[in-house]
Design a protein around this motif. Structure first.
Motif, PDB file in Angstrom:
ATOM      1  N   ILE A 195      24.235  -1.542 -44.270  1.00 56.80           N
ATOM      2  CA  ILE A 195      24.590  -2.901 -44.697  1.00 56.80           C
ATOM      3  C   ILE A 195      26.105  -3.034 -44.825  1.00 56.80           C
ATOM      4  O   ILE A 195      26.693  -4.048 -44.424  1.00 56.80           O
ATOM      5  N   TYR A 196      26.772  -1.996 -45.379  1.00 57.55           N
ATOM      6  CA  TYR A 196      28.221  -2.105 -45.568  1.00 57.55           C
ATOM      7  C   TYR A 196      28.958  -2.107 -44.228  1.00 57.55           C
ATOM      8  O   TYR A 196      30.053  -2.665 -44.124  1.00 57.55           O
ATOM      9  N   ARG A 197      28.356  -1.494 -43.206  1.00 52.86           N
ATOM     10  CA  ARG A 197      28.995  -1.524 -41.890  1.00 52.86           C
ATOM     11  C   ARG A 197      28.979  -2.912 -41.273  1.00 52.86           C
ATOM     12  O   ARG A 197      29.723  -3.166 -40.325  1.00 52.86           O
ATOM     13  N   GLN A 198      28.135  -3.818 -41.782  1.00 49.90           N
ATOM     14  CA  GLN A 198      28.199  -5.195 -41.327  1.00 49.90           C
ATOM     15  C   GLN A 198      29.494  -5.861 -41.779  1.00 49.90           C
ATOM     16  O   GLN A 198      29.962  -6.812 -41.142  1.00 49.90           O
ATOM     17  N   LEU A 199      30.067  -5.374 -42.902  1.00 46.85           N
ATOM     18  CA  LEU A 199      31.358  -5.870 -43.360  1.00 46.85           C
ATOM     19  C   LEU A 199      32.513  -5.105 -42.728  1.00 46.85           C
ATOM     20  O   LEU A 199      33.528  -5.697 -42.368  1.00 46.85           O
ATOM     21  N   ASP A 200      32.375  -3.780 -42.625  1.00 47.94           N
ATOM     22  CA  ASP A 200      33.419  -2.918 -42.074  1.00 47.94           C
ATOM     23  C   ASP A 200      32.775  -1.994 -41.046  1.00 47.94           C
ATOM     24  O   ASP A 200      32.158  -0.987 -41.410  1.00 47.94           O
ATOM     25  N   PRO A 201      32.863  -2.332 -39.743  1.00 45.97           N
ATOM     26  CA  PRO A 201      32.196  -1.487 -38.719  1.00 45.97           C
ATOM     27  C   PRO A 201      32.729  -0.073 -38.666  1.00 45.97           C
ATOM     28  O   PRO A 201      32.044   0.823 -38.176  1.00 45.97           O
ATOM     29  N   THR A 202      33.947   0.182 -39.144  1.00 47.96           N
ATOM     30  CA  THR A 202      34.528   1.525 -39.082  1.00 47.96           C
ATOM     31  C   THR A 202      34.210   2.365 -40.307  1.00 47.96           C
ATOM     32  O   THR A 202      34.747   3.466 -40.443  1.00 47.96           O
ATOM     33  N   PHE A 203      33.350   1.847 -41.193  1.00 37.14           N
ATOM     34  CA  PHE A 203      33.081   2.551 -42.449  1.00 37.14           C
ATOM     35  C   PHE A 203      32.204   3.770 -42.194  1.00 37.14           C
ATOM     36  O   PHE A 203      31.226   3.712 -41.440  1.00 37.14           O
ATOM     37  N   GLU A 204      32.551   4.892 -42.815  1.00 36.26           N
ATOM     38  CA  GLU A 204      31.750   6.113 -42.769  1.00 36.26           C
ATOM     39  C   GLU A 204      31.685   6.687 -44.174  1.00 36.26           C
ATOM     40  O   GLU A 204      32.717   6.962 -44.785  1.00 36.26           O
ATOM     41  N   LEU A 205      30.483   6.854 -44.681  1.00 37.67           N
ATOM     42  CA  LEU A 205      30.288   7.369 -46.035  1.00 37.67           C
ATOM     43  C   LEU A 205      30.444   8.886 -46.027  1.00 37.67           C
ATOM     44  O   LEU A 205      29.877   9.566 -45.159  1.00 37.67           O
ATOM     45  N   PRO A 206      31.224   9.458 -46.943  1.00 40.81           N
ATOM     46  CA  PRO A 206      31.385  10.923 -46.960  1.00 40.81           C
ATOM     47  C   PRO A 206      30.080  11.608 -47.332  1.00 40.81           C
ATOM     48  O   PRO A 206      29.211  11.049 -47.997  1.00 40.81           O
ATOM     49  N   ASN A 207      29.973  12.867 -46.890  1.00 39.98           N
ATOM     50  CA  ASN A 207      28.750  13.627 -47.148  1.00 39.98           C
ATOM     51  C   ASN A 207      28.653  14.101 -48.593  1.00 39.98           C
ATOM     52  O   ASN A 207      27.568  14.300 -49.121  1.00 39.98           O
ATOM     53  N   SER A 208      29.796  14.317 -49.234  1.00 33.06           N
ATOM     54  CA  SER A 208      29.809  14.835 -50.604  1.00 33.06           C
ATOM     55  C   SER A 208      30.167  13.732 -51.588  1.00 33.06           C
ATOM     56  O   SER A 208      30.864  12.771 -51.253  1.00 33.06           O
ATOM     57  N   LYS A 209      29.652  13.867 -52.821  1.00 34.00           N
ATOM     58  CA  LYS A 209      29.932  12.946 -53.931  1.00 34.00           C
ATOM     59  C   LYS A 209      29.536  11.514 -53.588  1.00 34.00           C
ATOM     60  O   LYS A 209      30.279  10.564 -53.814  1.00 34.00           O
ATOM     61  N   VAL A 210      28.345  11.350 -53.022  1.00 31.12           N
ATOM     62  CA  VAL A 210      27.864  10.004 -52.692  1.00 31.12           C
ATOM     63  C   VAL A 210      27.575   9.218 -53.959  1.00 31.12           C
ATOM     64  O   VAL A 210      27.777   8.004 -54.024  1.00 31.12           O
ATOM     65  N   GLU A 211      27.113   9.914 -55.019  1.00 31.52           N
ATOM     66  CA  GLU A 211      26.789   9.213 -56.262  1.00 31.52           C
ATOM     67  C   GLU A 211      28.020   8.621 -56.926  1.00 31.52           C
ATOM     68  O   GLU A 211      27.893   7.742 -57.791  1.00 31.52           O
TER      69      GLU A 211
END
Length: 640
Positions: free
Chosen positions: A136-152
Motif C-alpha cells: 500500500i505504501y508503494r502506491q505513494l512512493d514506488p521506490t519505497f523498500e522496507l528494511p528486513n530488520s526492526k520492522v516493528e
C-alpha cells in the motif's frame, strides 16, 4: 474549471476582511506582558499544532499586511497534551468485516502479489501484515523498500511521519493477528488506503486543470489581474471604512471582469454542470446497486461450495474404503458359499447312491426303522443348521449396524479433534504450534497397527507440547511474581517521595502567600501611580496638540513594533513549548531516578528563592526608574 476558480476568489476575499468587532481572544494576547510560570505538581504542556489545520493559500496570493490581515487567533496553540481517542468502532465486528472487505477489494484491484483469503485477512501474521503495508505504501512512493530488520519500529515511525492521528504501539507489531491488536492495525491500513486514494484524486485533479494552469503565470500573476484586484480592494475597503459590510455590486462587477479576462464560456459551464449532474445520478445508482456487494457474496458462496466439495470427497473416500471392506467380506462369504455348495453336491451324490442302494436291495423292518430314525436326525440337524444360519445372518446385520454407528461416532470425534487442533494452531504442519509435525488423523487408514502407531505418535507429540506449555506457564508465573514484588517496592518508594513532594509543596505554598502579599502591596502602589498618571494625562492632552507632526512616523513605528511583537510572541510560544517538553521529560526521568529528583528539587527550591528575591529587587529598581522617568517628564512638560 473557471467557475471553481471564481469561487476560490470570493472565498479568499471574505477570509481577509478585518474584524469590525474586537476579538476577546486577541485581547488576551496583547494584555498579558509575561506568562505565568506553571505551579509545581501541575504540568502545562502546549498542544502541538496539527499540520493539516493550516489554511490553503488562495490563488490571489498571501496578503497579510495592513487591513488585509487574516482573522486568526494566536491563542489556538495553547492547551494541554491529550491522547486523541479513535472514534471509529474498531471493536464492532460488522465494522471490522466492512474494513476487511474494503482492504480485500483494494489489494485485489491493485494486483497484490501475495495470496489473499478470508482466513488471512481475519487474523494475518506479522509477515503478511508487513507485505500488505509495504504494497500500500508503494502506491505513494514506488521506490519505497522496507528494511528486513526492526520492522516493528519502522512501521509506527512511518505512520507518525504521515501524521496518523492515533498511536500504533511497537509491541502490537509482534502479534498483529491477535484479536485485541488486529482492529487497530486494520484501521491504520484503511487510513493509509484513504490517503492513497486522496493522492490519486489530487493527481487526477492536477491533470484535469493542467491545461488551464499552463498560462497562470501570464494571467493570474500578470499586470491585468493585479490591477483588477487592487481596484476591487480599494473600492471594497473604502466602503468598509464607511461602515458597509456587504459588497455585492463590487463582487459582481469583479467577477464579470475576471470572466472577461479568463474568457469564461457560460454555455460550456452550463453543459458541464448538466453533464456532472447526470454522472452524479449514475454514480449514485451504481452505488445503490453495489451496496449488496455481489462479488463478495459470490466469493463466499464459492468458498462454501469448495468446503462442501472437500467434505464430499472425504465422504467418497470413506465410502470407497467401506465398499472395499464389504467386497472383502463378500468374497469371503462367496468362498464359504462355494464350499457349502460343494459339500451339498457331495451330500446329494451320497443321497442318490443311498437311494440307488435302497431301490436295489431289500430292507428289513429294522433297516427301515433305522433309516427313518437317521432321516429324522438329519432333518433335525438341517433345521438346527438353518436356524443357526439365520442367527448368524442376523448377528452379521447387527454387527454391521453397530460398526456403522461406531464409525459415525469415530468420525464425529475425529471432526472434533481436527476442529480443536485447528483452533490450537496444530494443523496443518505449517501452523504456528505444529512445529512441522503432522497432527492430522486420517480416517480408514489400512491396518490397525498403522492407526495405533499413528495414535501413539500423536499422543507423544501432544504430551511434549503440553509439557512445553506447562513449563512456559510456570516461567511466566515466576516472572509475574518477581514483577509484582518489584512493583510493590516501587510503590513504597513512590509513597516516600510523594511525602517529600508534599513537604516541598507546603513550602511553595508559603512562598506563594508571601508573593500574594507583595503583589497586594504593589497594587496599592499602582493605585497611587494611577492618580499621578491622571495628572500626567492632563499634561499629555496639552502636549498632544504640539506633537501631531510626528504622528505618521509614530504609526509606522507602531506597526513595526506590532509585527515585531507577533514575531517575539511566536518565538516565546515556541520557547514555552520547548520548556514544557523539557519539563515533561524531567518529570518522567524523576519518576525513574528518585535520588536525582531529591537533589533537583532542592536546587529548584533554592533557585525559586533566588528568583523571588531577584524579582522583588527588580520590581524595586523598576519602580525607582519609573519615578525618575515621571519626574523628568514633568520637568519637560513644565518647560514646554
Amino acid at each position: 474549471m473557471e467557475r471553481g476558480r471564481m469561487s476560490r476568489v470570493t472565498g479568499s476575499r471574505l477570509s481577509e476582511l478585518p474584524l469590525r468587532v474586537q476579538d476577546n481572544r486577541m485581547s488576551m494576547v496583547y494584555t498579558t506582558p509575561q506568562s505565568k510560570q506553571p505551579a509545581f505538581g501541575k504540568l502545562s504542556v502546549s498542544k502541538p499544532q496539527s499540520g493539516t489545520s493550516e489554511r490553503r493559500t488562495s490563488f490571489f496570493g498571501a496578503r497579510t499586511s495592513g487591513a488585509n490581515m487574516p482573522r486568526t487567533s494566536t491563542m489556538s496553540g495553547f492547551g494541554g497534551t491529550e491522547k486523541i481517542k479513535d472514534a471509529r468502532p474498531l471493536h464492532d465486528k460488522s465494522y471490522v468485516q466492512q474494513c476487511i472487505r474494503q482492504l480485500h477489494e483494494f489489494l485485489t484491484e491493485q494486483g497484490f502479489p501475495g495470496t489473499l483469503s478470508s482466513k488471512t485477512l481475519q487474523s494475518p501474521s506479522t509477515k503478511e501484515f508487513v507485505k500488505m503495508f509495504e504494497f500500500i505504501y508503494r502506491q505513494l512512493d514506488p521506490t519505497f523498500e522496507l528494511p528486513n530488520s526492526k520492522v516493528e519500529e519502522e512501521i509506527p515511525a512511518i505512520l507518525k511521519s504521515l501524521r496518523y492521528p492515533f498511536v500504533l504501539s511497537k509491541s502490537s507489531m509482534y502479534s498483529v493477528g491477535a484479536p485485541h491488536t488486529w482492529p487497530q492495525a486494520l484501521g491504520a491500513l484503511i487510513w493509509l488506503i484513504d490517503n492513497v486514494k486522496i493522492c490519486w484524486s489530487l493527481s487526477q485533479q492536477e491533470l484535469l486543470f493542467s491545461d488551464f494552469c499552463e498560462d497562470s503565470d501570464n494571467i493570474e500573476e500578470g499586470a491585468q489581474y493585479n490591477k483588477l484586484f487592487l481596484d476591487y480592494t480599494v473600492e471594497t475597503y473604502s466602503k468598509f471604512i464607511q461602515g458597509e459590510d456587504t459588497f455585492e455590486a463590487e463582487d459582481e462587477s469583479f467577477l464579470n471582469k475576471l470572466k472577461k479576462l479568463y474568457n469564461v464560456d457560460e454555455a460550456l459551464l452550463a453543459s458541464m454542470e448538466e453533464k456532472h449532474r447526470i454522472l452524479t445520478d449514475e454514480v449514485e445508482r451504481l452505488e445503490k446497486e453495489s451496496q449488496t456487494d455481489r462479488l463478495m457474496t459470490k466469493k463466499m458462496e464459492k468458498m462454501k461450495l469448495q468446503t462442501d466439495l472437500k467434505k464430499l470427497q472425504s465422504y467418497r473416500s470413506s465410502l470407497e474404503s467401506f465398499k472395499a471392506n464389504l467386497e472383502n467380506k463378500a468374497s469371503e462369504l462367496k468362498d464359504e458359499l462355494e464350499t457349502t455348495v460343494s459339500h451339498l453336491e457331495s451330500l446329494k451324490h451320497e443321497r442318490d447312491e443311498l437311494q440307488h442302494i435302497l431301490q436295489n436291495q431289500k430292507f428289513t423292518p429294522a433297516d427301515v426303522e433305522r433309516i427313518n430314525r437317521e432321516k429324522r436326525e438329519l432333518q433335525q440337524t438341517i433345521t438346527s443348521l438353518t436356524k443357526s444360519l439365520e442367527d448368524a445372518e442376523q448377528h452379521k446385520w447387527n454387527e454391521e449396524i453397530a460398526l456403522a454407528k461406531v464409525k459415525e461416532k469415530a468420525e464425529l470425534k475425529l471432526t472434533e479433534y481436527h476442529k480443536l487442533a485447528r483452533k490450537l494452531k496444530l494443523m496443518p504442519p505449517s501452523a504456528e504450534n505444529a512445529c512441522g509435525h503432522d497432527f492430522e488423523i486420517r480416517a480408514f487408514e489400512c491396518g490397525t497397527s498403522s492407526s495405533v502407531q499413528h495414535k501413539t505418535q500423536i499422543q507423544m507429540l501432544l504430551r511434549k507440547l503440553i509439557s512445553d506449555v506447562e513449563e512456559e506457564n510456570s516461567r511466566l508465573t515466576n516472572m509475574k511474581l518477581s514483577l509484582e514484588e518489584s512493583c510493590e517496592q516501587l510503590n513504597s518508594n513512590i509513597m516516600d517521595k510523594s511525602n517529600d513532594l508534599k513537604q516541598l509543596r507546603e513550602q511553595i505554598r508559603k512562598l506563594d502567600e508571601r508573593l500574594d502579599s507583595d503583589m497586594q502591596e504593589l497594587a496599592r502602589e499602582e493605585q497611587e501611580w494611577a492618580a499621578e498618571m491622571e495628572s500626567v494625562e492632563n499634561h499629555r492632552k496639552l502636549l498632544e496638540k504640539k506633537v501631531n507632526f510626528g504622528y505618521d512616523e509614530a504609526l509606522q513605528q507602531l506597526k513595526a513594533a506590532q509585527q515585531q511583537y507577533h514575531l517575539v510572541l511566536q518565538e516565546t510560544n515556541e520557547e514555552r513549548r520547548t520548556v514544557a517538553n523539557n519539563l515533561a521529560s524531567v518529570f518522567t526521568t524523576a519518576a525513574n531516578h528518585l535520588s536525582i529528583t531529591e537533589k533537583s528539587m532542592e536546587d529548584l527550591h533554592s533557585r525559586v528563592q533566588q528568583m523571588c528575591s531577584k524579582a522583588v529587587e527588580e520590581d524595586d529598581a523598576a519602580l525607582q526608574k519609573m519615578r525618575e522617568t515621571l519626574k523628568t517628564f514633568k520637568s519637560k512638560a513644565d518647560s514646554l
